[in-house]
Design a protein around this motif. Sequence first.
Motif, PDB file in Angstrom:
ATOM      1  N   ASP A 166       0.723  -1.213   0.056  1.00  0.00           N
ATOM      2  CA  ASP A 166      -0.234  -0.008   0.048  1.00  0.00           C
ATOM      3  C   ASP A 166       1.006   1.377  -0.018  1.00  0.00           C
ATOM      4  N   THR A 167       1.907   1.218   1.047  1.00  0.00           N
ATOM      5  CA  THR A 167       2.865   2.280   0.870  1.00  0.00           C
ATOM      6  C   THR A 167       3.274   2.428  -0.478  1.00  0.00           C
ATOM      7  N   GLU A 170       0.760   3.960  -2.691  1.00  0.00           N
ATOM      8  CA  GLU A 170       0.694   5.508  -2.503  1.00  0.00           C
ATOM      9  C   GLU A 170       1.799   6.450  -3.165  1.00  0.00           C
TER      10      GLU A 170
END
Length: 185
Positions: A166-167, A170
């Motif tokens: 997810d990081t 993003e």
Amino acid sequence: MNKLIKKIFNNPWIIAVFAPLITAGISSVWISKKQNINIKESLLIIYEFIKNIFNHKVSIWNIILFIMLLFILQYIIVFIYRKNKSKSFCKYPGWYYNFNTMNYKEWIFKWNYQIYANTYDIQSLRPICTCECELVRKTRIENTYYNRHILFCPNCHKIYESPDKDTIEELKRLISYNIDKHYTS
């Protein structure tokens, strides 16, 4: 012989000249059969039409004017194309070399670009150490074992947590946003 035939049929000049003539011949035969006209008469009419085109007397000034108009049209098209191309890509030459590191959360990330036909793709997005050394992914350092992967700097021996998917996603969105906002027109 086969290569010669392929070379002839792949030549754009031959295609541009003979395709309309062949089309006119086929269509005239089709129309003459449909309207009960003699095929020889229809081909004779096409021949006379082509002969009249070639026998038409054209002054040299008409030819020069036509060529000049073609060149002017060509320059206008090239000018518009180059103007649109320069607008659509980027303001700064080499922009993708200048923006390739970014701090995000507790990591410093580095990446490369792959450029395809006026677009970019972020490649090799990876965290790096504060000393700018590439990090190594490990589960063990000497006698210490970790239950998940960690990032280890071989230069200064710092240990970092590995970023999750997810990081990374993003960060890709943030990089694209920054490029679109600051580096492209």
